[in-house]
Write a protein that holds these residues in place. Sequence first.
Motif, PDB file in Angstrom:
ATOM      1  N   PRO A   9       0.839  -1.199   0.000  1.00 16.32           N
ATOM      2  CA  PRO A   9       0.000   0.000   0.000  1.00 16.32           C
ATOM      3  C   PRO A   9       0.873   1.247   0.000  1.00 16.32           C
ATOM      4  O   PRO A   9       1.881   1.301   0.709  1.00 16.32           O
ATOM      5  CB  PRO A   9      -0.810  -0.121   1.296  1.00 16.32           C
ATOM      6  N   VAL A  37      -0.413  -0.553  -4.454  1.00 22.10           N
ATOM      7  CA  VAL A  37      -1.738   0.060  -4.347  1.00 22.10           C
ATOM      8  C   VAL A  37      -1.576   1.542  -4.019  1.00 22.10           C
ATOM      9  O   VAL A  37      -1.185   1.911  -2.911  1.00 22.10           O
ATOM     10  CB  VAL A  37      -2.577  -0.628  -3.257  1.00 22.10           C
ATOM     11  N   ASP A  39      -2.936   4.550  -2.749  1.00 22.30           N
ATOM     12  CA  ASP A  39      -4.084   4.899  -1.911  1.00 22.30           C
ATOM     13  C   ASP A  39      -4.433   6.378  -2.098  1.00 22.30           C
ATOM     14  O   ASP A  39      -4.486   7.147  -1.156  1.00 22.30           O
ATOM     15  CB  ASP A  39      -3.761   4.600  -0.438  1.00 22.30           C
ATOM     16  N   ASN A  67      -8.848   7.971  -0.833  1.00 22.66           N
ATOM     17  CA  ASN A  67      -7.963   7.480   0.210  1.00 22.66           C
ATOM     18  C   ASN A  67      -8.752   6.649   1.213  1.00 22.66           C
ATOM     19  O   ASN A  67      -9.727   7.127   1.787  1.00 22.66           O
ATOM     20  CB  ASN A  67      -7.280   8.657   0.910  1.00 22.66           C
ATOM     21  N   LEU A  70      -4.415   2.542   5.320  1.00 21.51           N
ATOM     22  CA  LEU A  70      -3.484   1.433   5.148  1.00 21.51           C
ATOM     23  C   LEU A  70      -4.176   0.072   5.112  1.00 21.51           C
ATOM     24  O   LEU A  70      -3.914  -0.758   4.245  1.00 21.51           O
ATOM     25  CB  LEU A  70      -2.456   1.473   6.284  1.00 21.51           C
ATOM     26  N   ALA A  73      -6.374  -0.460   2.025  1.00 27.10           N
ATOM     27  CA  ALA A  73      -5.525  -0.531   0.833  1.00 27.10           C
ATOM     28  C   ALA A  73      -4.904  -1.925   0.714  1.00 27.10           C
ATOM     29  O   ALA A  73      -4.763  -2.465  -0.386  1.00 27.10           O
ATOM     30  CB  ALA A  73      -4.434   0.533   0.891  1.00 27.10           C
ATOM     31  N   ARG A  74      -4.554  -2.522   1.858  1.00 26.43           N
ATOM     32  CA  ARG A  74      -4.066  -3.913   1.827  1.00 26.43           C
ATOM     33  C   ARG A  74      -5.162  -4.847   1.308  1.00 26.43           C
ATOM     34  O   ARG A  74      -4.893  -5.747   0.506  1.00 26.43           O
ATOM     35  CB  ARG A  74      -3.637  -4.352   3.219  1.00 26.43           C
ATOM     36  N   GLY A  77      -5.389  -4.614  -2.413  1.00 25.79           N
ATOM     37  CA  GLY A  77      -4.310  -5.335  -3.075  1.00 25.79           C
ATOM     38  C   GLY A  77      -4.490  -6.835  -3.012  1.00 25.79           C
ATOM     39  O   GLY A  77      -4.194  -7.553  -3.977  1.00 25.79           O
ATOM     40  N   ASP A  90       5.125  -2.461   3.956  1.00 26.75           N
ATOM     41  CA  ASP A  90       4.862  -1.022   3.995  1.00 26.75           C
ATOM     42  C   ASP A  90       5.825  -0.314   3.053  1.00 26.75           C
ATOM     43  O   ASP A  90       7.005  -0.668   2.952  1.00 26.75           O
ATOM     44  CB  ASP A  90       5.013  -0.483   5.412  1.00 26.75           C
TER      45      ASP A  90
END
Length: 740
Positions: A9, A37, A39, A67, A70, A73-74, A77, A90
């Motif tokens: 992310p 990804v 974000d 947005n 985190l 966003a994971r 993905g 990260d």
Amino acid sequence: MPRFSIVIPVFKVQGYLHECLDSVLGQSFRDIEVIAVDDCSPDACGAIIDEYAARDARVEAVHLPENVGLGRARNAGLRHARGDYVLFLDSDDAYAPGLLQALADRLDAVGELDILVFDHVRTHWYGKGPRSQTADLVARAGTDVFRIEDRPEFIELFLVAWNKAFRREFFLKEGFQYAPGLYEDAPVSHLAMVTAERIGCLDRVGVEYRQRRHGAITKTPGRRHFDIFAQYEGLFAALAERPGLAWAQRLLFERAMDHMLFVIKRPDRVQAGDRKEFFALTADFYAKHVPAGFTPPGGAVGAAMRALAKRSFSTYRAAEFAVRVRRRGPKKVVRITDAASRRASAGLYTVHRRRPLDPDLAVYTSYGNGLPSCNPLAVFEKARELAPRVRGVWLVREELAPEVPEGIDHVVHGSRRYWEVMARATHFVSNGDFPDGIVKRPGQVYTQTHHGTPLKRMGLDRKAHPAAARNIDFGRLLERVDQWDLSVSANQHSTAQWERVYPGAFESLATGYPRNDRYYTAGAEDVAAARDRLGIPAGKTALLYAPTHRDYRKEWTPPFDPARLAEALGEDFVLLVRPHRLDSGSPLPAELAGHDRVIDVSRHPSVEELCLAADALVTDYSSVVFDYANLDRPIVVHADDWETYSHVRGVTFDLLSGLPGDTPGPVTATEEELADVFLSGRWRGPEATALRAAFRERFCQYDDGHAAERVVRRLFLSQDPGPAPVPLAERTPAPAPGTA
């Protein structure tokens, strides 16, 4: 189907993203896919991952429309992952070399695992730390395969998302999802560990966990750290839905309490005014989820838990204070060693600092209090046009004061007025450092304009290059960086470099370099006038030779004989010689006196005027190459010591690769080759033109003639910097001397 899917992310990490992606794609194990990804990052991260995806088929760029944070966003993905195993990394961290091959070897040796855990090290600006606190636990596991129910001590492994390889089918079957908010990886990691049937450990450092000085969420105090309660409520709700995990409740309760107690005592997470409320919510969680018959452990954690059970914040604070006293030991005498601070706290400066800031006073300096020049001068001049209410005062060295142009207000360091303007100015504009002994007051705004695009290594990168690091106090350097509020950039390459090598809380301004405006605002008359002032005969081709400084040489000598080169080129050429300002003591200018086709311009006050006057640039690794490229005139790189320079000083990319975007024109290594480039016409041939176009596309992104205006509007007028830079194809640089 790849063996490993690595989900990364990405959000506001443009200074670190290249290092992260390179650490993954450069692994010796190649059977991978990388899902980057974006974000909805407001910086250039999206463009960076698109560049990687375009040149490496293993990279998939995923751009989120908004947005989401985190955790989610994971999740995004993960939906694109196809590998046998999925890893999360990260985007400001990096993989250690050989990690993925080691993971594959372990899996081949022991069979499929639900989770394979590996170790990490923390990396700070000053170097790497030791292995993690749970390194002994990882080592103790050896090649064993186990369940947490049988080996409960392994629940104490560092439970984050990025130190594990998860079997993807296991992860999806269990329905693990990262929740929004901070501490999103704790519930998933805990639940996965107690659910997994086959867990293994790899006794190897796999991740370099960057400890950012600024910008890291976990080091930014505020109410967001209260997210921890919702995260652990989610974990215990998931436990309640899985009766087969009743055995894990006590284990995870202790982990949750330990985590909350860790957070509350960190001033970089929970603010002092919020601690009582945070404690109360922790006590609520304790009362709600404490297992029957639970006995707190011994030591400081147990004392804190007993205070939670009593809901006594005063008891908790007393226990915490006792721990601090024991750890601190005897009272230490604090010594004041900063002589500059002692000076700054006395006399006139102290008196003036009691007065209010002057919102219309700006202080400028360039090149260590030299004469007005470079980006600060361009900002100063534009401010006089757009924000005439702002009074600009320049800091200059005493010996230069008589040379300051008429009409420019200035002060000398240490004078009575110096202390007044430094104490009361609201704005500071500099391409370097301000003097020691100045304390930045609340409300003062420091704009760092820089003075070039970094080909050579700068900032913290210089630590790895002894010749470049000589006499640099890196701790002091970072203290200076902490004063910056705004950092001006001419291109994305510079922005990423500044944010990485000068880690700070400043805002990057993608405005272009103000000093380069002149390359677009100058007309034919200006070009002709510049040549007249330099004494360049009409009809001659003027070559500007402007090399950079070598940290590893005591004095500068050119790699070729300028007079002999001028003779070889013939009467149609004139050579302008401009040593670097740090090499101003070279005897060469005196030796060239009187030569009719070599002009010493070492003392000329304006590099910009020299560039306007020149038909072509000859340089080595000087940042002038990036500025001159704005003129779209021929550039020749004369590099006779690239291998030495690139190793001793360090470089950010290969200027001599010959690849479009790297190399701005023909490259020579000897005096004969340099002469031949011009005599043959290759200096302005089609290949040179194509290389220059790609170089301009990469490094002249923001320079369009309006950079100073953007800075002034942002700094002095509190306005939006303005529209995006004019597209390169639509810009009109100053005419070349021949056409002028």
